[in-house]
Each structure stands twice: as C-alpha cells, then as structure tokens.
Design a protein around this motif. Structure first.
Motif, PDB file in Angstrom:
ATOM      1  N   UNK A 396      25.493 -12.404 103.385  1.00 34.17           N
ATOM      2  CA  UNK A 396      24.644 -13.594 103.490  1.00 34.17           C
ATOM      3  C   UNK A 396      23.534 -13.473 102.458  1.00 34.17           C
ATOM      4  N   UNK A 397      23.474 -14.403 101.545  1.00 37.70           N
ATOM      5  CA  UNK A 397      22.520 -14.339 100.455  1.00 37.70           C
ATOM      6  C   UNK A 397      21.574 -15.534 100.516  1.00 37.70           C
ATOM      7  N   UNK A 398      20.320 -15.244 100.237  1.00 34.56           N
ATOM      8  CA  UNK A 398      19.280 -16.262 100.325  1.00 34.56           C
ATOM      9  C   UNK A 398      19.095 -16.927  98.971  1.00 34.56           C
ATOM     10  N   UNK A 399      19.180 -18.257  98.968  1.00 29.14           N
ATOM     11  CA  UNK A 399      18.925 -19.055  97.770  1.00 29.14           C
ATOM     12  C   UNK A 399      17.850 -20.072  98.143  1.00 29.14           C
ATOM     13  N   UNK A 400      16.601 -19.736  97.812  1.00 30.86           N
ATOM     14  CA  UNK A 400      15.516 -20.610  98.226  1.00 30.86           C
ATOM     15  C   UNK A 400      15.420 -20.650  99.743  1.00 30.86           C
ATOM     16  N   UNK A 401      15.519 -21.846 100.318  1.00 32.61           N
ATOM     17  CA  UNK A 401      15.444 -22.015 101.768  1.00 32.61           C
ATOM     18  C   UNK A 401      16.818 -21.976 102.430  1.00 32.61           C
ATOM     19  N   UNK A 402      17.857 -21.749 101.649  1.00 35.09           N
ATOM     20  CA  UNK A 402      19.223 -21.820 102.170  1.00 35.09           C
ATOM     21  C   UNK A 402      19.873 -20.445 102.206  1.00 35.09           C
ATOM     22  N   UNK A 403      20.533 -20.154 103.319  1.00 40.01           N
ATOM     23  CA  UNK A 403      21.317 -18.927 103.449  1.00 40.01           C
ATOM     24  C   UNK A 403      22.777 -19.276 103.195  1.00 40.01           C
ATOM     25  N   UNK A 448      32.867 -11.631 114.733  1.00 42.77           N
ATOM     26  CA  UNK A 448      33.789 -12.659 115.222  1.00 42.77           C
ATOM     27  C   UNK A 448      33.989 -13.750 114.171  1.00 42.77           C
ATOM     28  N   UNK A 449      32.909 -14.417 113.792  1.00 43.42           N
ATOM     29  CA  UNK A 449      33.029 -15.577 112.899  1.00 43.42           C
ATOM     30  C   UNK A 449      31.698 -15.839 112.215  1.00 43.42           C
ATOM     31  N   UNK A 450      31.750 -16.753 111.254  1.00 38.41           N
ATOM     32  CA  UNK A 450      30.556 -17.177 110.525  1.00 38.41           C
ATOM     33  C   UNK A 450      30.412 -18.690 110.685  1.00 38.41           C
ATOM     34  N   UNK A 451      29.182 -19.136 110.912  1.00 35.78           N
ATOM     35  CA  UNK A 451      28.950 -20.575 111.105  1.00 35.78           C
ATOM     36  C   UNK A 451      27.608 -20.956 110.484  1.00 35.78           C
ATOM     37  N   UNK A 452      27.421 -22.264 110.285  1.00 35.59           N
ATOM     38  CA  UNK A 452      26.182 -22.733 109.672  1.00 35.59           C
ATOM     39  C   UNK A 452      25.592 -23.881 110.490  1.00 35.59           C
ATOM     40  N   UNK A 453      24.272 -24.012 110.340  1.00 33.79           N
ATOM     41  CA  UNK A 453      23.558 -25.128 110.968  1.00 33.79           C
ATOM     42  C   UNK A 453      22.399 -25.477 110.039  1.00 33.79           C
ATOM     43  N   UNK A 454      22.510 -26.632 109.414  1.00 30.70           N
ATOM     44  CA  UNK A 454      21.508 -26.997 108.423  1.00 30.70           C
ATOM     45  C   UNK A 454      21.568 -26.040 107.244  1.00 30.70           C
TER      46      UNK A 454
END
Length: 602
Positions: A396-403, A448-454
C-alpha cells in the motif's frame, strides 16, 4: 502524622524479601532453607509410605533444579496424599503441580518490568497474550519452564492468577507426558487452542480441570488457594486521596486530578485483591518464583589474583510459608495493606487474611471424558480458515491523500474468487453457532482481501473480517431500530459496553448470540432515557428527538427482546454476495480495477 502523609514511602515490590520465608531454589547450588517455621524434612517424608520414585525424584528437562529441600517437600506431599482416598491419577497430578510450582522460572511483573513471555511462543495483542502462529498451547506453556535470561530471551513475568492457572495446567501436562498419553496432550491442545488463559477457558476450567470449594479445613497438597485481602478497597482509596492532593497541589484541574489519581492508585495496587498460593501439606504454602535479582556471591573485594570478580547469577526466590508467616507476608507485600497500616488502622492483623476459595485438581480422566463429550466444532474453524488467501497482500503506497495498492504480477484472481465464496459461507453459517468462533479469531493476522473506500485502501485480515461480522451481529438488534436522523449519538449511548464488561462470564457459559442481543437491547432501553438529541455529524447537522420518537424506539427494542426470547434465534443481516469481495461499505478489486494502479514484479 495524618493519613495522607503516612503512605508516601512504601516498599518496592521488586525487592527480594527473605523475612519469614524460605529460599527453595537457586540457579546455582541449592542453599539450605532458613526459617523458624517447621518445614517438611526428608526424615518426615520417611515416616510415610514409600514415595513414587518416578513422580518425586525424576529431574525435569527444564525449569529450576530441585534442591534437596524441595525434593523433601515433594516426598512429604506424596506421603500425605497416599493416605487420602483419591484416585492414582489425581494423586500424581497433585504431585506434578507442586513440582511445577517448585521448578518454575516465572517472576511477577513490577512497575518497571511489565508482563512478558517468550515472543517466539507468545504475542501480546490488546493487552492479552495469544499464541504465536504455528505454536501449540502445550509447547508454549512448557517454554515458561525453560530457564531464560542468559540466552537473550526475557525471563517471563506473569501476574498471580494467570501464573497459578498455568501451574495447574503444567501439572496436568507433566502427568500426561510421564504416562506417555499423547492422546491426552492432543486433547489439551485442542481444549486450550485460541483461548486466553484463564479468562476464556470454558467455565474457567471448573468441573473440567479442577473443582472449586470453600473449606479451608480440608486442604490437600496440590490445592491452589486464594487468600483474601480485606484492606484492598480502603488502601486503594487512601492512595487515590493522596495522589489527588498531589495533583491538585501541582495545579491540575480538579477533574483531571481525580482521573489521574484514580488511574495511579489503580496501577499501584493492581492485583492486590488477594494472593494465590499452593498448599503443600503440614500447614505450609508455596508461592511460585516470586522475584528475581541479579547478584554475585561475595563483595567487590572478592576477586582472584587476576582481578576477576565472581560472576553474576540469577537468583529466584521461591517461598515456602507456614500459615502464620504467609499472613504476615501479605501484610508486608501489599501496598494497600501498608497504606492502611500507615493510616493508623488498629484493625490490621495477620488473622484478617483468610482462605476464601480453593481450586482442587481433578483426575485427568475427568478432563478427557469432558473433551470427548464436548469436541470443538472443527467445521466452523475450517470455514474461517478458508477465508485466508494464498495470495500475498499488496503493498500500500501513499500518493498525496490517496492510498493505492500495488498487486504482485503473480496475484491469483481465481484464488480471490474462492475467497469470495468462503466469505459467503461464513456469513451463511448459523449465527448463534458460529459467533464465539468468530470472536476467537479476531487476532488472526492472515490476509484475506484488499478493498477501497474513497481515497483509502485497506488490506483486510481474517481477524478483521471476523471482528466486523461478530460486532455487527452483536449490535444488530439495537442499531437497526435506531431512528434515521442526522448526527451521531452521544457517547453515553453505548450498549455494547455491556458485552465488554461481561465477556469473560458470557464466554465461560457459552451464552448464545440471541441472548446477548436481547441483553444489549435491555441496556439500550436504559441508556436511551438520557439521550435527548444527536451531536453534530460531519455535515454539522443534528437532531432533537421528539417524545414520540423516543417511545417508538423503546417499543421497537422491546419487540426485539420478545422476538429473541420467543424464537431463541439470533437476528441476522440479509446476506448479499458482492461481485467483488469486500466488507460492507467497501469496494473490492478484480484484475481489471487492480491494473489501473500498476503491478509489482515478484
């Protein structure tokens, strides 16, 4: 002197004490026991029937070596037990429990040295020690009897109740090992697996591994006894008053001073509600390895011609007491008692410390029969094990405000389809039957898994999936009936605190989910009385409840209670199988959506 100024200088619990007690074992050659109290001797042991040589004289492969005096204690206990109408299995376990107490290397925590265990076997999560991956409970417990410190592994420090419980279990393990009962060892591993000891043992081990009684006049060697400290509450309050005055003199606001004083007094007197010990016969009681000092024999003048000083050694002070000296020890060893003494209480005297309860070991055959009748439901464990993905979690890499996730090029999306079906299988299982198994897996770190929210991306573990599902179902009945209004409810409305306060008791009796849901609805009715309005949410909006809204919610909660009581079945959410596996409110990934973030080569 007033009561406040009399509790400022109390003895340090980490100091090794030797008054009215006896050093049983050391890392070096054993020292004789020095005490004015009558002690079991080899001659006394000889007056009984012949001891079981295998049970009494066999040296252990781990732990402190048995001194001559310690061996005499075992022999005398054996002679006493041979006169009692108990089974051979119970007699042998009692002897092994005393041996475990005599040879233990565990020391008690202090303010400077908190609880710790070998990190190769135990992990500290949420202030609880759980097994490290791939380690069996029996192996982890046996490691507590391996002499550490010089090998770079910390000497284990464990609080009183936990350690005495582990000693009782270690006695059972040693008996099963000595009799070659591999089936019994496997049963014990299954019984202890994924359980925090002693809090999460079924019925706390009573009527399974040991039984409880309250008769101090019928003690047998190997019984674990609890001496009550009747001065605990008063002593803690004296500390709180003293610390609050200190805080206020230092300029803290009153509310802050009260909370600071409460927490400091709680820490100062932690574990002083009473004291656990083992009865060894002849009116004597044994503590485990109580404290440790690193010292050397001799003074700084004691060096050889080459100028070498005597080597440092670890000295464990295991203590044997008569009943009288143990009560005196409790007066010396508890800050809360010392506080009451310094406050001028004439009521403090040794006879105040009485034996209030006893844990008496059972024949291991009793446990084996219980285990055969109550096997752990492997089917639910298998369902949860299936949640674990064979894929590696993406970086998981941080780009500004987004992971953003970076999936490996070898990430197997067919495997994630299997995970998707595994999540569905867990959610479709009987909610009452699987709930406690879900709860047992909340510290499971398997991916288990990877998910996103916003803008947020999260790697979810088995523990996170199980925790989310268990928590949502526990709170479902009172949350789904809440009025749909803006804002958030005040902190005073937290019915789930009832579960946290009673978890150990509810787990011990296997309380079903439907009953816990009903109990939390009862608490919600009580807490709802003080809720007048919501607090502003993220959008700044809030809502004041009308009398009708308040009454409607209470009626809805009562209907939930009645339904749970009538059907004896838990409420459950509607299970929807998403195309891309993800917890509620999150969005999963597939090969197409993942490719937009790039891949990381293996």
């Amino acid at each position: 002197m007033d009561s406040q100024s009399q509790i400022t200088h109390l003895p340090n619990k980490s100091i090794t004490r030797t008054t009215a007690s006896d050093t049983i074992g050391r890392m070096s050659a054993p020292n004789p026991i020095h005490s004015s109290a009558p002690l079991p001797t080899a001659e006394a042991a000889a007056s009984g029937q012949p001891a079981d040589a295998a049970a009494v004289t066999a040296e252990q492969s781990s732990g402190l070596p048995l001194s001559e005096k310690a061996a005499a204690i075992l022999a005398r206990a054996e002679a006493i037990l041979r006169q009692e109408a108990i089974s051979d299995g119970e007699r042998r376990v009692r002897i092994e429990i005393i041996r475990a107490a005599l040879t233990g290397t565990v020391i008690r925590p202090s303010d400077d040295s908190p609880e710790m265990r070998n990190p190769a076997y135990w992990l500290l999560k949420h202030d609880r020690f759980v097994l490290a991956p791939g380690v069996s409970p029996v192996e982890a417990i046996e490691d507590l009897w391996v002499l550490h410190g010089a090998d770079g592994i910390p000497v284990p420090r464990i609080r009183c109740l936990k350690y005495t419980t582990l000693i009782l279990i270690k006695g059972i393990i040693q008996h099963l090992r000595a009799t070659g009962n591999d089936t019994g060892i496997q049963a014990l591993n299954e019984f202890l697996e994924r359980r925090v000891i002693p809090e999460e043992l079924p019925n706390k081990g009573y009527d399974i591994l040991w039984k409880r009684h309250f008769d101090a006049d019928r003690l047998l060697p190997g019984d674990q006894v609890w001496f009550d400290n009747p001065f605990f509450d008063r002593g803690r309050e004296l500390f709180r008053e003293r610390f609050q005055q200190q805080a206020m003199h230092a300029g803290k606001p009153e509310d802050e001073a009260m909370e600071w004083a409460r927490l400091r007094a709680k820490a100062m007197t932690a574990g002083e509600e009473g004291s656990n010990a083992f009865y060894v016969g002849d009116d004597h009681f044994l503590l485990g390895a109580d404290s440790l000092v690193r010292s050397f024999r001799g003074t700084l003048r004691d060096h050889d011609a080459a100028g070498q000083l005597p080597p440092h050694e670890q000295v464990f002070t295991q203590k044997l007491f008569s009943l009288k000296s143990f009560r005196e020890h409790m007066m010396e060893d508890n800050f809360s008692v010392q506080a009451c003494l310094r406050a001028g209480s004439d009521a403090v005297h040794p006879d105040c410390f009485t034996i209030e309860r006893v844990r008496a070991p059972l024949d291991p055959e009793h446990f084996l029969h219980y285990h055969a009748q109550h096997p752990r439901d492997a089917a639910f464990d298998d369902l949860i094990d299936a949640l674990a993905s064979a894929n590696p979690p993406p970086a998981l890499k941080q780009h500004g405000q987004t992971t953003q996730p970076v999936f490996a090029t070898t990430y197997n999306w067919d495997e994630q389809e299997r995970v998707r079906l595994a999540v569905d299988a867990v959610m479709q299982a009987d909610p009452d039957a699987i709930w406690w198994t879900l709860r047992e897996h909340i510290d499971d770190d398997r991916y288990v898994l990877t998910a996103r929210r916003g803008n947020t991306t999260q790697n979810f573990t088995v523990g996170m999936i199980c925790s989310d599902l268990a928590d949502a179902r526990l709170c479902l009945c009172f949350t789904r009936r809440l009025p749909l209004v803006p804002g958030r409810l005040p902190d005073s409305f937290r019915p789930e605190r009832e579960f946290l306060a009673n978890e150990h008791e509810w787990r011990a009796v296997g309380m079903p989910l439907f009953a816990m849901q009903a109990a939390l609805c009862e608490v919600a009715i009580r807490d709802w009385e003080t809720v007048l309005e919501t607090q502003p949410g993220e959008d700044g909006r809030h809502h004041r409840f009308s009398p009708e809204e308040k009454n409607r919610y209470i009626r809805a909660l009562q209907a939930e209670i009645d339904e749970r009581t009538r059907t004896r079945q838990a409420a459950c959410e509607e299970v929807i199988l998403p195309c891309l596996p993800a917890p509620t409110g999150w969005e999963g990934f597939d090969a197409e959506t993942a490719s937009g973030f790039g891949n990381e080569p293996e």
